[in-house]
Design a protein around this motif. Structure first.
Motif, PDB file in Angstrom:
ATOM      1  N   ILE A  53       0.843  -1.202   0.000  1.00 18.93           N
ATOM      2  CA  ILE A  53       0.000   0.000   0.000  1.00 18.93           C
ATOM      3  C   ILE A  53       0.877   1.251   0.000  1.00 18.93           C
ATOM      4  O   ILE A  53       0.627   2.197  -0.726  1.00 18.93           O
ATOM      5  CB  ILE A  53      -0.947   0.016   1.223  1.00 18.93           C
ATOM      6  CG1 ILE A  53      -1.785  -1.265   1.284  1.00 18.93           C
ATOM      7  CG2 ILE A  53      -1.821   1.260   1.240  1.00 18.93           C
ATOM      8  CD1 ILE A  53      -2.649  -1.516   0.075  1.00 18.93           C
ATOM      9  N   HIS A  54       1.901   1.259   0.858  1.00 23.52           N
ATOM     10  CA  HIS A  54       2.899   2.331   0.918  1.00 23.52           C
ATOM     11  C   HIS A  54       4.049   1.883   1.813  1.00 23.52           C
ATOM     12  O   HIS A  54       3.988   0.820   2.430  1.00 23.52           O
ATOM     13  CB  HIS A  54       2.304   3.657   1.424  1.00 23.52           C
ATOM     14  CG  HIS A  54       1.822   3.630   2.842  1.00 23.52           C
ATOM     15  ND1 HIS A  54       0.515   3.416   3.174  1.00 23.52           N
ATOM     16  CD2 HIS A  54       2.480   3.791   4.023  1.00 23.52           C
ATOM     17  CE1 HIS A  54       0.377   3.436   4.494  1.00 23.52           C
ATOM     18  NE2 HIS A  54       1.566   3.662   5.027  1.00 23.52           N
ATOM     19  N   LEU A  55       5.104   2.683   1.859  1.00 23.53           N
ATOM     20  CA  LEU A  55       6.229   2.430   2.755  1.00 23.53           C
ATOM     21  C   LEU A  55       6.256   3.523   3.813  1.00 23.53           C
ATOM     22  O   LEU A  55       5.754   4.628   3.590  1.00 23.53           O
ATOM     23  CB  LEU A  55       7.552   2.449   1.985  1.00 23.53           C
ATOM     24  CG  LEU A  55       7.731   1.435   0.868  1.00 23.53           C
ATOM     25  CD1 LEU A  55       9.091   1.619   0.207  1.00 23.53           C
ATOM     26  CD2 LEU A  55       7.579   0.017   1.386  1.00 23.53           C
ATOM     27  N   GLU A  56       6.874   3.207   4.950  1.00 21.83           N
ATOM     28  CA  GLU A  56       7.121   4.206   5.984  1.00 21.83           C
ATOM     29  C   GLU A  56       8.582   4.082   6.394  1.00 21.83           C
ATOM     30  O   GLU A  56       9.068   2.969   6.628  1.00 21.83           O
ATOM     31  CB  GLU A  56       6.218   3.984   7.202  1.00 21.83           C
ATOM     32  CG  GLU A  56       4.757   4.242   6.932  1.00 21.83           C
ATOM     33  CD  GLU A  56       3.882   4.001   8.153  1.00 21.83           C
ATOM     34  OE1 GLU A  56       4.390   4.007   9.294  1.00 21.83           O
ATOM     35  OE2 GLU A  56       2.669   3.790   7.955  1.00 21.83           O
ATOM     36  N   TYR A  57       9.273   5.205   6.471  1.00 19.05           N
ATOM     37  CA  TYR A  57      10.679   5.225   6.858  1.00 19.05           C
ATOM     38  C   TYR A  57      10.863   5.960   8.175  1.00 19.05           C
ATOM     39  O   TYR A  57      10.236   7.001   8.406  1.00 19.05           O
ATOM     40  CB  TYR A  57      11.529   5.924   5.790  1.00 19.05           C
ATOM     41  CG  TYR A  57      11.711   5.109   4.539  1.00 19.05           C
ATOM     42  CD1 TYR A  57      12.784   4.233   4.407  1.00 19.05           C
ATOM     43  CD2 TYR A  57      10.821   5.214   3.494  1.00 19.05           C
ATOM     44  CE1 TYR A  57      12.951   3.487   3.264  1.00 19.05           C
ATOM     45  CE2 TYR A  57      10.981   4.470   2.339  1.00 19.05           C
ATOM     46  CZ  TYR A  57      12.045   3.607   2.231  1.00 19.05           C
ATOM     47  OH  TYR A  57      12.217   2.858   1.094  1.00 19.05           O
ATOM     48  N   GLU A  58      11.736   5.413   9.004  1.00 21.98           N
ATOM     49  CA  GLU A  58      12.162   6.070  10.239  1.00 21.98           C
ATOM     50  C   GLU A  58      13.678   6.089  10.230  1.00 21.98           C
ATOM     51  O   GLU A  58      14.318   5.228   9.620  1.00 21.98           O
ATOM     52  CB  GLU A  58      11.675   5.309  11.471  1.00 21.98           C
ATOM     53  CG  GLU A  58      10.182   5.378  11.671  1.00 21.98           C
ATOM     54  CD  GLU A  58       9.737   4.688  12.952  1.00 21.98           C
ATOM     55  OE1 GLU A  58      10.583   4.359  13.810  1.00 21.98           O
ATOM     56  OE2 GLU A  58       8.520   4.478  13.078  1.00 21.98           O
ATOM     57  N   ALA A  59      14.251   7.057  10.944  1.00 22.58           N
ATOM     58  CA  ALA A  59      15.712   7.165  10.983  1.00 22.58           C
ATOM     59  C   ALA A  59      16.167   7.672  12.338  1.00 22.58           C
ATOM     60  O   ALA A  59      15.443   8.380  13.027  1.00 22.58           O
ATOM     61  CB  ALA A  59      16.204   8.120   9.899  1.00 22.58           C
TER      62      ALA A  59
END
Length: 155
Positions: A53-59
Motif C-alpha cells: 500500500i505504501h512504505l514508511e521510513y524512520e531514521a
C-alpha cells in the motif's frame, strides 16, 4: 567562473516532504562537469506476491546524517574528480511510485559519477540507520536491508 569558486559540496537532507528529482539534480550541476548521474529509489506496489500500500521510513537522524557524510568522504577518496554529491532521503509515509531516496553525483566524466552513485546507494543501504516498514493490505512488515552489516552479524 574560476574552478576554485566551484568548491566540491555535499548536500544531505532527510525530510518528510516529497523529494524532487529536479531539485536534487540541480544541486550538483557544475560548469566543470560533463556528467550528472542519478539514482532514484521509488516505492513499488508489490513485494514477494503481496500488494504494498505504501512504505514508511524512520531514521536515527543525527547518526544517519553522520553516516551519509562518511559515505560522501569515501566517495571523494575513491573518485577524486567527483565535484558535488547530493543524498536526499524521505522519512515517514512514501506512497507508491514516489521517491524514497535520490542520489546525484557530478563529475567531469560519466564513469566516476556512475560508479560513485552505485557506491553511495549500496553503502547507504548497508550502513545508514534508516528503517523501512512495508504496509500491505492486511498487515505490515519491518524490512531489513540484506546489505546491512549489523543485521547479518549473528546469522
Amino acid at each position: 567562473m574560476d574552478e576554485s569558486e566551484d568548491v566540491p559540496k555535499d548536500f544531505i537532507k532527510l525530510k518528510s516532504e516529497k523529494l524532487s528529482v529536479d531539485e536534487v539534480s540541480e544541486l550538483v550541476v557544475s560548469p566543470y562537469c560533463g556528467a550528472v548521474s542519478l539514482f532514484i529509489g521509488t516505492t513499488r506496489n508489490n513485494f514477494e506476491g503481496k500488494k504494498v500500500i505504501h512504505l514508511e521510513y524512520e531514521a536515527y537522524t543525527s547518526m544517519a546524517e553522520t553516516e551519509i557524510k562518511k559515505i560522501c568522504s569515501d566517495v571523494r577518496q575513491k573518485w577524486p574528480s567527483v565535484k558535488h554529491i547530493a543524498v536526499h532521503h524521505r522519512l515517514g509515509v512514501v506512497p507508491i511510485t514516489e521517491a524514497s531516496v535520490i542520489i546525484a553525483v557530478s563529475s567531469p566524466h560519466r564513469a566516476e559519477s556512475l560508479e560513485a552513485v552505485t557506491y553511495c546507494i549500496n553503502t547507504l543501504k548497508a550502513s545508514v540507520p534508516i528503517w523501512k516498514k512495508e504496509i500491505y493490505e492486511d498487515k505490515y512488515s519491518w524490512k531489513e536491508n540484506k546489505e546491512c552489516f549489523w543485521t547479518n552479524s549473528e546469522k
